[in-house]
Each structure stands twice: as structure tokens, then as C-alpha cells.
Design a protein around this motif. Structure first.
Motif, PDB file in Angstrom:
ATOM      1  N   ASP A   1       0.814  -1.227   0.000  1.00 44.09           N
ATOM      2  CA  ASP A   1       0.000   0.000   0.000  1.00 44.09           C
ATOM      3  C   ASP A   1       0.844   1.271   0.000  1.00 44.09           C
ATOM      4  OD1 ASP A   1      -2.474  -1.477   0.169  1.00 44.09           O
ATOM      5  OD2 ASP A   1      -2.011  -1.803   2.289  1.00 44.09           O
TER       6      ASP A   1
ATOM      7  N   ASN B   1      -0.502  -3.500  -4.065  1.00 48.38           N
ATOM      8  CA  ASN B   1      -1.286  -2.264  -4.152  1.00 48.38           C
ATOM      9  C   ASN B   1      -0.384  -1.034  -4.295  1.00 48.38           C
ATOM     10  OD1 ASN B   1      -3.863  -1.153  -4.342  1.00 48.38           O
ATOM     11  ND2 ASN B   1      -4.082  -0.852  -2.141  1.00 48.38           N
TER      12      ASN B   1
ATOM     13  N   SER C   1      -4.732  10.102  -8.451  1.00 51.81           N
ATOM     14  CA  SER C   1      -4.472   9.900  -9.879  1.00 51.81           C
ATOM     15  C   SER C   1      -3.228  10.638 -10.354  1.00 51.81           C
ATOM     16  CB  SER C   1      -5.676  10.397 -10.678  1.00 51.81           C
ATOM     17  OG  SER C   1      -5.833  11.797 -10.472  1.00 51.81           O
TER      18      SER C   1
ATOM     19  N   PHE D   1      -1.333  -3.359  -8.283  1.00 56.07           N
ATOM     20  CA  PHE D   1      -1.095  -1.915  -8.374  1.00 56.07           C
ATOM     21  C   PHE D   1      -2.382  -1.144  -8.137  1.00 56.07           C
ATOM     22  CE2 PHE D   1       2.314  -3.595 -11.019  1.00 56.07           C
ATOM     23  CZ  PHE D   1       3.387  -2.782 -10.689  1.00 56.07           C
TER      24      PHE D   1
ATOM     25  N   GLU E   1      -4.988   1.175  -9.622  1.00 55.11           N
ATOM     26  CA  GLU E   1      -5.348   1.082 -11.037  1.00 55.11           C
ATOM     27  C   GLU E   1      -4.964   2.295 -11.865  1.00 55.11           C
ATOM     28  OE1 GLU E   1      -9.324  -0.083 -12.044  1.00 55.11           O
ATOM     29  OE2 GLU E   1      -9.387  -1.428 -10.325  1.00 55.11           O
ATOM     30  N   ILE E   2      -5.141   3.484 -11.313  1.00 56.34           N
ATOM     31  CA  ILE E   2      -4.863   4.682 -12.119  1.00 56.34           C
ATOM     32  C   ILE E   2      -3.354   4.809 -12.306  1.00 56.34           C
ATOM     33  CG2 ILE E   2      -5.277   7.152 -12.367  1.00 56.34           C
ATOM     34  CD1 ILE E   2      -7.673   6.870 -10.522  1.00 56.34           C
TER      35      ILE E   2
ATOM     36  N   ARG F   1     -11.288  -4.787 -23.666  1.00 57.10           N
ATOM     37  CA  ARG F   1     -10.680  -3.476 -23.838  1.00 57.10           C
ATOM     38  C   ARG F   1     -11.412  -2.743 -24.957  1.00 57.10           C
ATOM     39  NH1 ARG F   1      -5.873  -0.781 -22.624  1.00 57.10           N
ATOM     40  NH2 ARG F   1      -4.852   0.172 -24.415  1.00 57.10           N
TER      41      ARG F   1
ATOM     42  N   GLY G   1     -11.498   8.321 -12.402  1.00 57.45           N
ATOM     43  CA  GLY G   1     -10.348   9.212 -12.380  1.00 57.45           C
ATOM     44  C   GLY G   1      -9.316   8.798 -13.410  1.00 57.45           C
TER      45      GLY G   1
ATOM     46  N   GLU H   1      -9.765  -0.656 -19.972  1.00 61.19           N
ATOM     47  CA  GLU H   1      -9.909  -2.076 -19.705  1.00 61.19           C
ATOM     48  C   GLU H   1     -11.242  -2.245 -18.980  1.00 61.19           C
ATOM     49  OE1 GLU H   1      -6.634  -4.070 -19.849  1.00 61.19           O
ATOM     50  OE2 GLU H   1      -6.207  -2.276 -21.038  1.00 61.19           O
TER      51      GLU H   1
ATOM     52  N   ALA I   1      -7.964  -2.182   1.330  1.00 62.63           N
ATOM     53  CA  ALA I   1      -7.662  -1.023   0.483  1.00 62.63           C
ATOM     54  C   ALA I   1      -7.495  -1.411  -0.985  1.00 62.63           C
ATOM     55  CB  ALA I   1      -6.408  -0.308   0.981  1.00 62.63           C
ATOM     56  N   GLY I   2      -7.186  -2.677  -1.247  1.00 59.23           N
ATOM     57  CA  GLY I   2      -7.091  -3.130  -2.632  1.00 59.23           C
ATOM     58  C   GLY I   2      -8.193  -4.122  -2.955  1.00 59.23           C
TER      59      GLY I   2
ATOM     60  N   ALA J   1     -11.268  -4.012  -3.934  1.00 62.62           N
ATOM     61  CA  ALA J   1     -12.130  -3.880  -5.115  1.00 62.62           C
ATOM     62  C   ALA J   1     -11.311  -3.510  -6.343  1.00 62.62           C
ATOM     63  CB  ALA J   1     -13.212  -2.831  -4.858  1.00 62.62           C
ATOM     64  N   SER J   2     -10.013  -3.698  -6.253  1.00 62.86           N
ATOM     65  CA  SER J   2      -9.135  -3.395  -7.374  1.00 62.86           C
ATOM     66  C   SER J   2      -9.502  -4.292  -8.551  1.00 62.86           C
ATOM     67  CB  SER J   2      -7.702  -3.637  -6.892  1.00 62.86           C
ATOM     68  OG  SER J   2      -6.809  -3.266  -7.866  1.00 62.86           O
ATOM     69  N   GLY J   3      -9.697  -3.693  -9.711  1.00 61.97           N
ATOM     70  CA  GLY J   3     -10.095  -4.471 -10.887  1.00 61.97           C
ATOM     71  C   GLY J   3     -11.598  -4.643 -11.029  1.00 61.97           C
ATOM     72  N   TYR J   4     -12.366  -4.111 -10.070  1.00 63.14           N
ATOM     73  CA  TYR J   4     -13.819  -4.220 -10.109  1.00 63.14           C
ATOM     74  C   TYR J   4     -14.464  -2.851 -10.229  1.00 63.14           C
ATOM     75  CZ  TYR J   4     -13.414  -9.011  -8.312  1.00 63.14           C
ATOM     76  OH  TYR J   4     -13.109 -10.329  -8.149  1.00 63.14           O
TER      77      TYR J   4
ATOM     78  N   ILE K   1     -12.589   4.413  -4.504  1.00 59.93           N
ATOM     79  CA  ILE K   1     -11.152   4.327  -4.810  1.00 59.93           C
ATOM     80  C   ILE K   1     -10.363   3.896  -3.577  1.00 59.93           C
ATOM     81  CG2 ILE K   1     -10.710   6.790  -4.325  1.00 59.93           C
ATOM     82  CD1 ILE K   1      -8.993   4.860  -7.143  1.00 59.93           C
ATOM     83  N   GLU K   2     -10.855   4.181  -2.403  1.00 58.30           N
ATOM     84  CA  GLU K   2     -10.153   3.771  -1.184  1.00 58.30           C
ATOM     85  C   GLU K   2     -10.251   2.256  -0.959  1.00 58.30           C
ATOM     86  OE1 GLU K   2      -8.633   6.958  -1.219  1.00 58.30           O
ATOM     87  OE2 GLU K   2     -10.748   7.426  -1.049  1.00 58.30           O
TER      88      GLU K   2
ATOM     89  N   GLY L   1      -9.850   0.535  -3.786  1.00 61.49           N
ATOM     90  CA  GLY L   1      -9.109   0.134  -4.977  1.00 61.49           C
ATOM     91  C   GLY L   1      -9.884   0.238  -6.274  1.00 61.49           C
ATOM     92  N   SER L   2     -11.181   0.575  -6.205  1.00 62.23           N
ATOM     93  CA  SER L   2     -11.995   0.624  -7.420  1.00 62.23           C
ATOM     94  C   SER L   2     -12.075   2.038  -7.971  1.00 62.23           C
ATOM     95  CB  SER L   2     -13.413   0.135  -7.117  1.00 62.23           C
ATOM     96  OG  SER L   2     -14.237   0.357  -8.235  1.00 62.23           O
ATOM     97  N   ARG L   3     -11.967   2.149  -9.293  1.00 61.29           N
ATOM     98  CA  ARG L   3     -12.080   3.478  -9.909  1.00 61.29           C
ATOM     99  C   ARG L   3     -13.525   3.923 -10.021  1.00 61.29           C
ATOM    100  NH1 ARG L   3      -8.436   3.166 -15.307  1.00 61.29           N
ATOM    101  NH2 ARG L   3      -8.652   5.403 -15.285  1.00 61.29           N
TER     102      ARG L   3
END
Ligand code: SF4
Lengths: 201, 470
Positions: free
Chosen positions: A18, A69, A75, A96, A98-99, B26, B147, B165, B197-198, B200-203, B228-229, B231-233
Motif C-alpha cells: 500500500d 497495491n 491519480s 497496483f 489502477e490509475i 478493452r 479518475g 480495460e 484497500a485493494g 475492489a481493485s479491478g472491479y 477508490i479507497e 481500490g476501485s475506480r
């Protein structure tokens, strides 16, 4: 954009999870409106921590082996810009932000995702001063005595890096007609999205 | 037939914006709206200049200065020369490229994510981007909002499209009936604590459940803001009558027949009942206590009445180190509860909790109390419209009489890029979204919480369980 194909060199190990973009590039330096020369602000508030791998006199290394992470948070593209200015071209981590991940590709940098056990070996190798070996066309990362480790990357991202393509120029060259066609359809189907422009018709 | 396949809201928004594809994963997505601010765009405009390219559809872009601006003495020039130059550069760039800029001293100014919805610039069914990670806020309207970095801001200005993506789909359902002091901030902090913190990354997250339907637009924005906190955009809520009522009559929203047409289309924006999600999360609100972060990542969060965990019991070793490092930075010992911990700063504001309802909730705690001795408490409205509304309701007088500082709109202590910065070692009860190291000033310590909780902390000088307070 700077092309990237093969790369050999040392790696820095930063296993902490993180590591957010505020750590990589503190917000107060975002007032600078340049994108070059930002390396001196990278990890600014951490450099004096005992044992922190980024120091004013660290050896040149194009690879950074990071923790899970990496680059989470904001961003700000200053994070990859500053890392690039420090000489990093490839960042390897279990995952990572994502942004940050997407921003790397815009700057000729390659973020590589590998499973945690592989990453653990890479940290060891980095600390031992091993020479890392990237072959982007083949999609592999190798150490002198292990690997190659295969990593996933979408084909167009690979080609963009290999050729150093400029994204805006490429979209304009290849997709101007697609965009115009989409706009014609949307203008009919969702006219409320075009009311401002509508006045000028 | 494609239209017979059950789709999620995310799929529908995605499909409606594909300009060109590379299979499922993509696509070149069309961007309907772009919000700009002073910090993430200087280099984007520079790229356009170097390439000799103009802005493709200036009418889809809206700019405002928020991150670096001072929140006091708005009448006079900005004191910090770097910030002054950055704001002036945004204004000049917008003029040169034909983009509308909402002036710093005008009624439209505010934090990008507060003014977008306020202006009716944010509407359902669109794609909306901004060079800021909290752009998911706009997903509260059923917009695909995310973002982007400065390079992509340039790409959007020049081409109106972005390669993206496709994310996997996650549904977060809130169940149970929340207690009286449980807000959207507590809901989202609980989610981040649960999935990490990660997590939901990729979701792309879609928030669902009766508790979400019951939320106002302001609260829905709080919920989406912090995706985003985890992990999701992208955080999404399907639009409904609450959404439409919020938008009706806003300055940039269509009227007359165009509004009726838009409404008909917006009513289709919900996940199909049979749609499949790649991951489902459930969060029970029935027993949820007010949430407060104790560490340096938003997932280091607890109910206010819970005890700080002991790193010795954490595993694996990496988790142990991470927790130990966080407790060390926060100067907080394991075993003790968060409630009772002394604070010396409080911040009520940001794109997470700087809207009118947030200020009302904070004000409701004040009564005839006064900010505790030794505490510096700042209330920063999220926009100038919020400031004017609050002043019309007398909230500014209530806050200032109680010893809070009442400011003009901006990001302020959420990111500490202006002159609102905490000194090393300061401990702050904050309604913002990030408790990262140094986020509010080098060496400063941040505890995230809801507006009412932050107000109570300011008044007592300690992190306080407001359930036991009234
Ligand atoms: S208030 Fe904070 S999180 Fe929101 S846009 Fe400003 S700096 Fe970013």
C-alpha cells in the motif's frame, strides 16, 4: 513516448504494501506545473527513514520491485513521472493502484504483475544485487539463475511500448471515423447530451 | 441476441460508449463529460500545445480551481506564488482552448466533485472523467465516472475517447437498518475495512440494497466517492426518483422535451434482475458503530468503541509490519479504544463530506457547546453554493460562535496543498477520505470519520462515541 523493448539492470526492493501516491510524490510538490525533473521530490518524506530503499545516493536501477497495491490513492501522474526521473522503467508488484498502473503506460514505463511468491524471490534477488532481464516482446522477466517469469500484457499495450507510440496521434490516425460515427448516432439517440452545441447548428 | 443477455448497470454504461473494440476486455470509450482542475491539467494542455491540437468538444469540458486555492481572504490575490501561478495557468489555458472556467471569486466555484452535480453537469447515463481519483463520486447518479491521469486528460480533450480495460463487476449490498448516527461515511468505511484497500481493485462497484435507496443524493455521493479507497475506480448507484428530483431544474440539465426524453432513457439504467456479478459483498448495518480510522490506510478502521488491534496477533509477517508501522506513525497503542483519544485539530469538508447535509449534521452536534480548548477546527464548504446555503441557514454563525473557523470553498485540509496544513505530530478528526502519511501535513495524523463525529471530537477534544452523547 520513449520506446521500451529489452532492458537489463539492477533492481531496488521496496516490499512495503500500500505505498500510496502521497508517499511516492507528496501533494505539496503538485504545485509545480512541469513534468520533468521531479525525481528529487519522489519519496521526499521517507528518504531519511532508516532502511528506506530510495536514498539520495542509491545505485542506478531501472527496475523497482514493490509491494501489493503499489501506487494506490490519487491519480497524480507526477508519481510515475518522478519514478521515471529517478531512472525506473519497470515496476514489478503483486498488484497496483489502477490509475497509477494505467498512467505508467502513458510514459513508456511498464508495470508488471506477478504472483506474490515470485515477487518474494525478486525482492531477494534485488537485495542481492542481481541483474534483471526484461524482454517485452517475449513477455518475460528473468534473473541470472531463475526464470524466465512470464507476465501478462494486452497486445496493444505491448505494441505501444515497443514502438513508443503517441496515444493521441494514434487515436486520431486510426479512429477519427469511428468517433465521428459514434457522435452522429449519439446526437440522435441522446440529444440532451448535445444541447450546448445544438445552438450553433 | 445481445439485448436478451442480462446486464449490470456497469455493462449498460460501458456498451453505450464503445467507439471501437478489441474484444470484450478493452475498448475505446467515448467520454461525454470532462471536469478539469488546476493541478492535474497544466501538463495536459502543454501536450496539446506541443502537438498543435485543439479541444475536440469544448462544450463537454468544465474547469474550476479547487485543490491549491486558499480558503480565506478570497478577495485578495493568492499568497503562495506557486498556487497563484497554477490557478492563473488554468484560467489562461481554458481561455486559449475555449473551455468554460468557473472563476475563483464566482458563485460556481467549488471542489470539482461537488460542483459537477450542483451544476447539473453530472447526469445519469454518461461517461465522466476528471484528473482526480475521487471522480467515482459522480457514479452516485448512475454515470460511469472514473479518475484519470494528466496524459489521459490531454487525450480526452484532443479526441473525446479513452482506451479502457473493462472491470469485473462487484455488488455491495447493505442490509439491516442502520442506527441513528450511522451515515454513508460509516457505511463506506465499513466496506473498506471489510474488503481492504485493494479489495475492489479491478472491479466496478455497484452499491445496492434498501439502505442505499433510502440515501439522499448527498449521501450517495459520499458512498461512491470512496470507492477508490477500496481500490476501485468506479462506484455506481442506479438512478431513481431521488436522482431525478435532485437534477430537475439544475442549470446545465436539459429542460422541456429533452428532459422528458432524458428521463425515459435514465429510467432504464439499472442492473437487470438476472444480471450476474463477479463478486457479491454484504455488509450488515444493523450492528454497525460509527467508524473511525486508526492507521494510515483507510482500511485500518474500527467501530469507535473497539480496541486498537495488536500487531503481534496479525499474520502474515507483512501484515504485522504494516500494522506496527501504522501504529508507530499514528503514535497510538494497541488495546485501547479509539473513543477518548485526544485530538488537536478537526476538519469538516472535502468532496467526501463537504456538502450541505454534512454541514447540517455537524452543526446539529454543536448546540450551545464550544470547541474544546487547544483544538483548531476548520469548516470548509465543498462549494460556494454550499457556503451560501449554509449561511442562509445561519450555520456559519452557529459554527463561528462555537469557535469553529468558517472558510471559503476548496479542498483545503483534505490534501494540504494550500496554506491549510497541519504541523508534525498533529492529530486530526477529519471528514475527508485519506488518512495517508503526510496527507494533511508532514508527520500529521489523520482519523477519518463522519461529519457529526468530527464535530463531536472538536467539541470534546477527544474522539467521541456520539451514540452515548445525546
Ligand atoms: S477534496 Fe480531497 S479528495 Fe476531493 S478532490 Fe479535493 S483533494 Fe481530492
Amino acid at each position: 513516448m520513449r520506446a521500451l523493448d529489452t532492458l537489463r539492470g539492477r533492481a531496488i526492493s521496496m516490499p512495503e504494501a500500500d505505498v500510496d501516491t502521497d508517499i511516492i510524490y507528496p501533494a505539496r510538490y503538485l504545485l509545480i506545473t512541469e513534468k520533468r525533473g521531479l525525481g528529487r521530490y519522489a519519496f521526499h518524506d521517507r528518504r531519511s527513514d532508516p532502511g528506506f530503499p530510495i536514498t539520495d545516493d542509491m545505485p542506478a536501477a531501472p527496475f523497482l520491485v514493490a509491494g501489493a497495491n503499489f501506487g494506490c490513492g490519487s491519480s497524480r501522474e507526477q508519481a510515475p513521472w518522478a519514478l521515471a526521473d529517478l531512472g525506473f522503467r519497470v515496476i514489478v508488484a503483486p498488484s497496483f493502484g489502477e490509475i497509477f498502473h494505467s498512467n505508467c503506460f502513458k510514459n513508456g514505463m511498464l508495470p508488471i504483475i506477478l504472483p506474490a511468491p515470485t515477487i518474494a524471490r525478486l525482492h531477494e534477488a534485488a537485495r542481492a544485487g542481481a541483474i534483471f532481464d526484461l524482454d517485452l516482446a517475449a513477455g518475460t522477466l528473468a534473473l541470472p539463475d531463475t526464470g524466465p517469469f512470464r507476465f501478462a500484457i494486452s497486445e496493444d499495450r505491448r505494441q505501444s511500448l515497443l514502438n513508443g507510440w503517441d496515444e493521441i496521434a494514434r487515436i486520431r490516425a486510426l479512429h477519427a471515423d469511428d468517433i465521428a460515427r459514434f457522435e452522429t448516432v449519439q446526437r440522435k439517440a441522446a440529444p440532451w447530451l448535445w444541447t450546448t452545441e445544438g445552438h450553433h447548428d | 441476441m445481445a439485448e436478451q443477455i442480462a446486464r449490470t448497470l456497469y455493462d449498460k454504461l460501458w456498451d453505450a460508449h464503445v467507439v471501437a473494440g478489441q474484444g470484450e476486455a478493452r475498448a475505446l470509450l467515448y467520454v461525454d463529460r470532462h471536469l478539469l482542475h488546476e493541478v492535474s491539467t497544466p501538463q495536459s494542455f502543454e501536450a496539446l500545445r506541443e502537438a498543435g491540437i485543439g479541444v475536440h468538444r469544448p462544450a463537454t469540458q468544465l474547469a474550476v480551481a479547487d485543490h491549491a486555492v486558499p480558503t480565506h481572504d478570497r478577495g485578495s490575490p493568492i499568497g503562495d506564488p506557486q498556487a497563484r501561478a497554477q490557478v492563473a495557468l488554468l484560467e489562461a489555458n481554458c481561455a486559449a482552448f475555449g473551455i468554460e472556467y468557473l472563476p475563483l471569486d464566482g458563485p460556481g466555484q467549488g471542489i470539482v466533485h461537488v460542483i459537477g452535480p450542483e451544476q447539473g453537469f453530472t447526469i445519469p447515463g454518461i461517461t465522466l472523467v476528471c484528473g482526480d481519483s475521487h471522480t467515482a463520486t459522480h457514479g452516485a447518479f448512475g454515470a460511469l465516472a472514473f479518475g484519470i491521469g494528466a496524459s489521459e486528460c490531454g487525450t480526452v480533450m484532443a479526441t473525446q475517447v479513452l482506451w479502457q480495460e473493462k472491470a469485473k463487476r462487484m455488488r455491495v449490498r447493505f442490509t439491516g437498518t442502520p442506527g441513528p448516527h450511522i451515515t454513508a461515511k460509516d457505511m463506506v468505511l465499513a466496506m473498506i475495512g471489510q474488503i481492504g484497500a485493494g479489495g475492489a481493485s479491478g472491479y466496478a462497484i455497484e452499491y445496492a440494497g434498501a439502505a442505499v435507496r433510502a440515501l439522499s443524493m448527498e449521501a450517495r455521493m459520499t458512498l461512491c466517492n470512496m470507492a477508490i479507497e477500496a481500490g476501485s475506480r468506479t462506484g455506481l448507484i442506479a438512478p431513481d426518483e431521488t436522482t431525478f428530483a435532485y437534477l430537475a431544474g439544475r442549470p446545465r440539465v436539459a429542460s422541456g422535451r429533452a428532459w422528458e426524453q432524458a428521463l425515459a432513457s435514465w429510467r432504464m439504467l439499472a442492473s437487470d434482475p438476472a444480471a450476474q456479478f463477479d463478486r457479491e459483498i454484504e455488509i450488515d448495518l444493523g450492528s454497525l458503530a460509527p467508524q473511525v480510522t486508526f492507521g494510515t490506510s483507510p482500511d485500518q478502521v474500527l467501530g469507535v468503541d473497539e480496541a486498537i488491534p495488536d500487531p503481534a496477533t496479525a499474520s502474515p509477517a507483512a501484515a504485522r509490519e504494516r500494522l506496527a508501522h501504522a501504529l508507530d506513525y499514528m503514535d497510538i497503542t494497541s488495546g485501547r479504544p479509539l473513543a477518548g483519544l485526544a485530538i488537536d485539530h478537526a476538519f469538516i469538508g472535502s468532496c467526501t463530506n463537504g456538502r450541505i447535509e454534512d454541514l447540517r449534521a455537524a452543526a446539529a452536534m454543536v448546540g450551545d457547546r464550544h470547541v474544546a480548548d487547544g483544538v483548531r477546527a476548520l469548516v470548509v464548504p465543498g462549494s460556494d453554493a454550499v457556503r451560501r446555503q449554509a449561511e442562509a441557514e445561519g450555520l456559519d454563525r452557529l459554527f463561528t460562535r462555537a469557535g469553529f473557523l468558517w472558510r471559503d470553498a476548496g479542498c483545503s485540509l483534505c490534501v494540504a496543498m494550500n496554506d491549510d496544513r497541519l504541523p508534525p505530530g498533529a492529530r486530526c478528526a477529519s471528514t475527508s477520505n485519506r488518512n495517508f502519511e503526510g496527507r494533511q501535513g508532514v508527520g500529521a495524523r489523520t482519523h477519518l470519520m463522519s461529519p457529526a463525529m468530527a464535530a463531536a471530537a472538536a467539541l470534546t477534544g477527544r474522539i467521541t462515541d456520539i451514540r452515548a452523547w445525546h
